[in-house]
Design an enzyme around this catalytic site. Structure first.
Site, PDB file in Angstrom:
ATOM      1  N   ASP A  69       0.843  -1.199   0.000  1.00  0.00           N
ATOM      2  CA  ASP A  69       0.000   0.000   0.000  1.00  0.00           C
ATOM      3  C   ASP A  69       0.879   1.251   0.000  1.00  0.00           C
ATOM      4  N   ALA A  93      -4.362   5.211  -7.245  1.00  0.00           N
ATOM      5  CA  ALA A  93      -5.434   6.103  -6.797  1.00  0.00           C
ATOM      6  C   ALA A  93      -6.739   5.336  -6.758  1.00  0.00           C
ATOM      7  N   SER A  95     -10.145   5.860  -8.436  1.00  0.00           N
ATOM      8  CA  SER A  95     -10.252   6.644  -9.674  1.00  0.00           C
ATOM      9  C   SER A  95     -11.671   6.807 -10.231  1.00  0.00           C
ATOM     10  N   THR A 142      -5.349  14.386 -13.289  1.00  0.00           N
ATOM     11  CA  THR A 142      -6.494  14.386 -14.198  1.00  0.00           C
ATOM     12  C   THR A 142      -6.927  15.805 -14.551  1.00  0.00           C
ATOM     13  N   ASP A 143      -7.628  15.935 -15.689  1.00  0.00           N
ATOM     14  CA  ASP A 143      -8.195  17.239 -16.046  1.00  0.00           C
ATOM     15  C   ASP A 143      -9.397  17.596 -15.171  1.00  0.00           C
ATOM     16  N   GLU A 144      -9.903  16.604 -14.395  1.00  0.00           N
ATOM     17  CA  GLU A 144     -11.119  16.856 -13.620  1.00  0.00           C
ATOM     18  C   GLU A 144     -10.884  17.868 -12.502  1.00  0.00           C
ATOM     19  N   TYR A 168     -13.748  12.733  -5.921  1.00  0.00           N
ATOM     20  CA  TYR A 168     -12.568  12.230  -6.646  1.00  0.00           C
ATOM     21  C   TYR A 168     -11.709  13.395  -7.124  1.00  0.00           C
ATOM     22  N   SER A 171      -9.984  15.256  -4.378  1.00  0.00           N
ATOM     23  CA  SER A 171      -8.854  14.531  -3.778  1.00  0.00           C
ATOM     24  C   SER A 171      -7.635  14.593  -4.700  1.00  0.00           C
ATOM     25  N   LYS A 172      -7.855  14.533  -6.020  1.00  0.00           N
ATOM     26  CA  LYS A 172      -6.725  14.628  -6.949  1.00  0.00           C
ATOM     27  C   LYS A 172      -6.162  16.066  -6.929  1.00  0.00           C
ATOM     28  N   TYR A 225     -26.359   8.727 -18.316  1.00  0.00           N
ATOM     29  CA  TYR A 225     -26.777   9.660 -17.258  1.00  0.00           C
ATOM     30  C   TYR A 225     -27.399  10.924 -17.855  1.00  0.00           C
ATOM     31  N   ARG A 232     -16.781  14.712 -23.046  1.00  0.00           N
ATOM     32  CA  ARG A 232     -15.475  14.301 -22.539  1.00  0.00           C
ATOM     33  C   ARG A 232     -14.501  14.327 -23.712  1.00  0.00           C
ATOM     34  N   ASP A 312     -29.270  11.480 -13.490  1.00  0.00           N
ATOM     35  CA  ASP A 312     -27.956  12.076 -13.708  1.00  0.00           C
ATOM     36  C   ASP A 312     -27.076  11.909 -12.469  1.00  0.00           C
ATOM     37  N   ARG A 313     -25.766  11.981 -12.704  1.00  0.00           N
ATOM     38  CA  ARG A 313     -24.779  11.939 -11.617  1.00  0.00           C
ATOM     39  C   ARG A 313     -24.871  13.277 -10.865  1.00  0.00           C
TER      40      ARG A 313
HETATM   41  P1  NAD Z   1      -7.483   2.297 -11.799  1.00  0.00           P
HETATM   42  O1  NAD Z   1      -8.564   2.501 -10.789  1.00  0.00           O
HETATM   43  O2  NAD Z   1      -7.743   1.424 -12.982  1.00  0.00           O
HETATM   44  O3  NAD Z   1      -6.175   1.714 -11.087  1.00  0.00           O
HETATM   45  C1  NAD Z   1      -5.715   2.204  -9.853  1.00  0.00           C
HETATM   46  C2  NAD Z   1      -4.644   1.238  -9.343  1.00  0.00           C
HETATM   47  O4  NAD Z   1      -4.137   1.765  -8.106  1.00  0.00           O
HETATM   48  C3  NAD Z   1      -5.175  -0.169  -9.041  1.00  0.00           C
HETATM   49  O5  NAD Z   1      -4.266  -1.139  -9.524  1.00  0.00           O
HETATM   50  C4  NAD Z   1      -5.236  -0.219  -7.522  1.00  0.00           C
HETATM   51  O6  NAD Z   1      -5.066  -1.531  -6.998  1.00  0.00           O
HETATM   52  C5  NAD Z   1      -4.085   0.705  -7.152  1.00  0.00           C
HETATM   53  N1  NAD Z   1      -4.243   1.289  -5.807  1.00  0.00           N
HETATM   54  C6  NAD Z   1      -5.352   1.891  -5.298  1.00  0.00           C
HETATM   55  N2  NAD Z   1      -5.124   2.273  -4.021  1.00  0.00           N
HETATM   56  C7  NAD Z   1      -3.833   1.923  -3.738  1.00  0.00           C
HETATM   57  C8  NAD Z   1      -3.008   2.066  -2.592  1.00  0.00           C
HETATM   58  N3  NAD Z   1      -3.469   2.642  -1.473  1.00  0.00           N
HETATM   59  N4  NAD Z   1      -1.731   1.605  -2.648  1.00  0.00           N
HETATM   60  C9  NAD Z   1      -1.257   1.023  -3.782  1.00  0.00           C
HETATM   61  N5  NAD Z   1      -2.012   0.838  -4.894  1.00  0.00           N
HETATM   62  C10 NAD Z   1      -3.280   1.290  -4.867  1.00  0.00           C
HETATM   63  O7  NAD Z   1      -7.061   3.766 -12.241  1.00  0.00           O
HETATM   64  P2  NAD Z   1      -6.572   4.291 -13.671  1.00  0.00           P
HETATM   65  O8  NAD Z   1      -7.742   4.626 -14.479  1.00  0.00           O
HETATM   66  O9  NAD Z   1      -5.538   3.385 -14.188  1.00  0.00           O
HETATM   67  O10 NAD Z   1      -5.896   5.671 -13.239  1.00  0.00           O
HETATM   68  C11 NAD Z   1      -4.522   5.729 -12.860  1.00  0.00           C
HETATM   69  C12 NAD Z   1      -4.171   7.158 -12.505  1.00  0.00           C
HETATM   70  O11 NAD Z   1      -4.429   8.007 -13.631  1.00  0.00           O
HETATM   71  C13 NAD Z   1      -4.996   7.732 -11.345  1.00  0.00           C
HETATM   72  O12 NAD Z   1      -4.133   8.507 -10.544  1.00  0.00           O
HETATM   73  C14 NAD Z   1      -6.039   8.598 -12.035  1.00  0.00           C
HETATM   74  O13 NAD Z   1      -6.420   9.662 -11.208  1.00  0.00           O
HETATM   75  C15 NAD Z   1      -5.268   9.090 -13.250  1.00  0.00           C
HETATM   76  N6  NAD Z   1      -6.074   9.422 -14.441  1.00  0.00           N
HETATM   77  C16 NAD Z   1      -6.987   8.516 -14.925  1.00  0.00           C
HETATM   78  C17 NAD Z   1      -7.700   8.841 -16.088  1.00  0.00           C
HETATM   79  C18 NAD Z   1      -8.690   7.852 -16.686  1.00  0.00           C
HETATM   80  O14 NAD Z   1      -9.387   8.203 -17.650  1.00  0.00           O
HETATM   81  N7  NAD Z   1      -8.773   6.613 -16.222  1.00  0.00           N
HETATM   82  C19 NAD Z   1      -7.516  10.070 -16.709  1.00  0.00           C
HETATM   83  C20 NAD Z   1      -6.573  10.966 -16.174  1.00  0.00           C
HETATM   84  C21 NAD Z   1      -5.856  10.622 -15.030  1.00  0.00           C
HETATM   85  P1  TYD Z   2     -16.529   7.743 -16.579  1.00  0.00           P
HETATM   86  O1  TYD Z   2     -16.049   6.712 -17.529  1.00  0.00           O
HETATM   87  O2  TYD Z   2     -16.994   7.323 -15.216  1.00  0.00           O
HETATM   88  O3  TYD Z   2     -15.372   8.844 -16.477  1.00  0.00           O
HETATM   89  P2  TYD Z   2     -15.410  10.330 -15.786  1.00  0.00           P
HETATM   90  O4  TYD Z   2     -16.567  10.427 -14.878  1.00  0.00           O
HETATM   91  O5  TYD Z   2     -14.105  10.328 -15.060  1.00  0.00           O
HETATM   92  O6  TYD Z   2     -15.452  11.304 -16.932  1.00  0.00           O
HETATM   93  O7  TYD Z   2     -17.726   8.528 -17.266  1.00  0.00           O
HETATM   94  C1  TYD Z   2     -17.557   9.172 -18.516  1.00  0.00           C
HETATM   95  C2  TYD Z   2     -18.838   9.916 -18.808  1.00  0.00           C
HETATM   96  O8  TYD Z   2     -19.890   8.964 -19.014  1.00  0.00           O
HETATM   97  C3  TYD Z   2     -19.292  10.802 -17.666  1.00  0.00           C
HETATM   98  O9  TYD Z   2     -19.874  11.998 -18.195  1.00  0.00           O
HETATM   99  C4  TYD Z   2     -20.367   9.991 -16.973  1.00  0.00           C
HETATM  100  C5  TYD Z   2     -20.966   9.182 -18.095  1.00  0.00           C
HETATM  101  N1  TYD Z   2     -21.494   7.841 -17.721  1.00  0.00           N
HETATM  102  C6  TYD Z   2     -22.796   7.476 -18.093  1.00  0.00           C
HETATM  103  O10 TYD Z   2     -23.529   8.254 -18.738  1.00  0.00           O
HETATM  104  N2  TYD Z   2     -23.238   6.248 -17.708  1.00  0.00           N
HETATM  105  C7  TYD Z   2     -22.497   5.388 -16.972  1.00  0.00           C
HETATM  106  O11 TYD Z   2     -22.991   4.274 -16.623  1.00  0.00           O
HETATM  107  C8  TYD Z   2     -21.156   5.762 -16.627  1.00  0.00           C
HETATM  108  C9  TYD Z   2     -20.284   4.842 -15.811  1.00  0.00           C
HETATM  109  C10 TYD Z   2     -20.701   7.007 -17.023  1.00  0.00           C
END
Ligand code: NAD
Ligand code: TYD
Length: 378
Positions: A69, A93, A95, A142-144, A168, A171-172, A225, A232, A312-313
């Site tokens: 961890d 993270a 995520s 992230t861009d979020e 989320y 926290s980022k 949603y 996006r 919606d979310r």
């Molecule tokens: P993911 O949820 O698929 O993977 C996260 C990984 O982190 C998992 O393998 C999990 O086991 C590990 N993890 C979680 N908590 C942990 C801890 N306390 N100690 C050690 N390992 C831990 O996430 P992802 O989509 O691969 O995203 C990776 C990174 O990229 C994140 O920091 C996320 O914020 C960032 N990011 C993601 C996206 C996206 O579209 N997915 C876009 C921009 C940035």
């Molecule tokens: P997601 O893949 O969760 O990424 P993020 O929230 O980080 O952008 O969602 C992408 C977009 O899709 C977001 O606007 C929420 C929407 N969404 C749905 O409409 N239905 C769903 O079941 C999910 C998971 C996401």
């Protein structure tokens, strides 16, 4: 363009979260690109982590997986010291935005306190002992963190003020500030990248694109949603990782870089596109009907007949868009995957890796789906 006399050449990397979606793709990309470097993956294997993702690398010299961890500072310090780690690439993270709405605590714990724990370990080993090692801590964000754009707003740049809306994103954002502070206060060599939505192989099927693909194949409804007109900016995962690579090697200390591919789509457009591509696949490959007997094509229905508009979310960001001019100009970054080729590759990956996604859809996944979508899915 800044004069770059600060090239960093990693020899020994620690990749946190390397068993997750982007981390897995990063580790595979890096080993292919830089076979002479050493790489250790540290991952807690939460529901989103899957060590089988990296099975093909086990036994490979220069690669090691450690189940642990990032909150365990002593463990990280030991790993850094014993392996002369010079570069941390921090993906680990929580995520998923929807999960952060149901339960923010884990997000604050891992994303804020966990990142701080890693920074403390890095400071202790790299700075407090006057180590001569040239180090780099790269933080993947992230861009979020920038919040939500209106339809005509300019895309997010590195100077856009932070305005995170979900637990989320908050926290980022918080972790980005702490990373920055460790440079300003202690002189840690840090870089940060803020990327748009990724898609590609190994993405956990709670996120939009893999959820839609796997639900079609299982004949389940496709939850959209609200009005589905949220936007996006989608980037193929390897294009993200190529950007991270450039920032690690050539980025300037304490600079942040936005990574994106100028690829804005509404959610409804994405869902319809995936539906159409899967319909085409079923028309052209008869074996798919045998493999996926619940898919709508079996009864001559189209995939989009499964679309359902659901609540919606809360706090749903309306639009994200990335201005990637800085990384393009300073580090010569360009995405290489077109959206058409990337999304087809992604669908093919899920079609060829049914065991992978069936295995991760375990009891806890079903609990999440039932809890989040309330009525459950047909
Ligand atoms: P993911 O949820 O698929 O993977 C996260 C990984 O982190 C998992 O393998 C999990 O086991 C590990 N993890 C979680 N908590 C942990 C801890 N306390 N100690 C050690 N390992 C831990 O996430 P992802 O989509 O691969 O995203 C990776 C990174 O990229 C994140 O920091 C996320 O914020 C960032 N990011 C993601 C996206 C996206 O579209 N997915 C876009 C921009 C940035
Ligand atoms: P997601 O893949 O969760 O990424 P993020 O929230 O980080 O952008 O969602 C992408 C977009 O899709 C977001 O606007 C929420 C929407 N969404 C749905 O409409 N239905 C769903 O079941 C999910 C998971 C996401």
């Amino acid at each position: 363009m800044k004069n770059n006399n600060n090239i960093h050449n990693p020899q020994n990397l620690l990749v946190t979260g390397g068993a997750g979606f982007i981390g897995t793709n990063f580790v595979k990309y890096w080993i292919k690109q830089y076979p002479d470097t050493n790489i250790i993956v540290l991952d807690a294997l939460t529901y989103a982590g899957n060590h089988t993702n990296l099975d093909s690398l086990s036994g490979k010299s220069g690669y090691r997986f450690i189940h642990g961890d990032i909150l365990d500072q002593k463990l990280t310090e030991k790993i850094l010291r014993e392996n002369t780690i010079d570069t941390i690439v921090h993906f680990a993270a929580e995520s998923h935005v929807d999960r952060s709405i149901h339960g923010p605590d884990a997000f604050l714990q891992t994303n804020i306190i966990g990142t701080h724990s890693l920074l403390k370990a890095a400071k202790s080993v790299w700075l407090d002992t006057d180590s001569p090692l040239k180090h780099r801590f790269h933080h993947v964000s992230t861009d979020e963190v920038y919040g939500s754009l209106k339809p005509d707003d300019p895309a997010f740049s590195e100077t856009t003020p932070y305005a995170p809306n979900s637990p989320y994103a908050a926290s980022k954002a918080s972790s980005d500030h702490i990373v920055r502070a460790y440079h300003e206060t202690y002189g840690l060599n840090v870089t940060t990248s803020n990327c748009s939505n990724n898609y590609g192989p190994y993405q956990f099927p709670e996120k939009l694109i893999p959820l839609i693909i796997t639900n079609i194949l299982c004949g389940k409804t496709l939850p959209v949603y609200g009005d589905g007109l949220q936007i996006r900016d989608w980037l193929y995962v390897d294009d993200h990782n190529r950007g991270v690579d450039l920032v690690i090697h050539k980025g300037h200390a304490n600079e942040t870089y936005n990574i994106g591919g100028h690829n804005e789509w509404t959610n409804l457009e994405i869902v319809r596109l995936v539906c159409n591509l899967i319909d085409d696949k079923f028309s052209n490959e008869t074996s798919l009907s045998q493999r996926f007997p619940h898919a709508p094509q079996i009864k001559n229905n189209r995939s989009d007949s499964l679309i359902r508009f659901v609540s919606d979310r809360p706090g749903h960001d309306r639009r994200y868009a990335i201005n990637a001019l800085k990384i393009t100009r300073e580090l010569e970054y360009e995405p290489v995957e077109s959206f058409e080729s990337g999304i087809k590759k992604t669908i093919d990956w899920y079609l060829h890796n049914e065991k992978w996604w069936r295995d991760v859809m375990d009891g806890s996944y079903q609990d999440w789906i039932n809890r989040h979508y309330r009525t459950g899915q047909e």
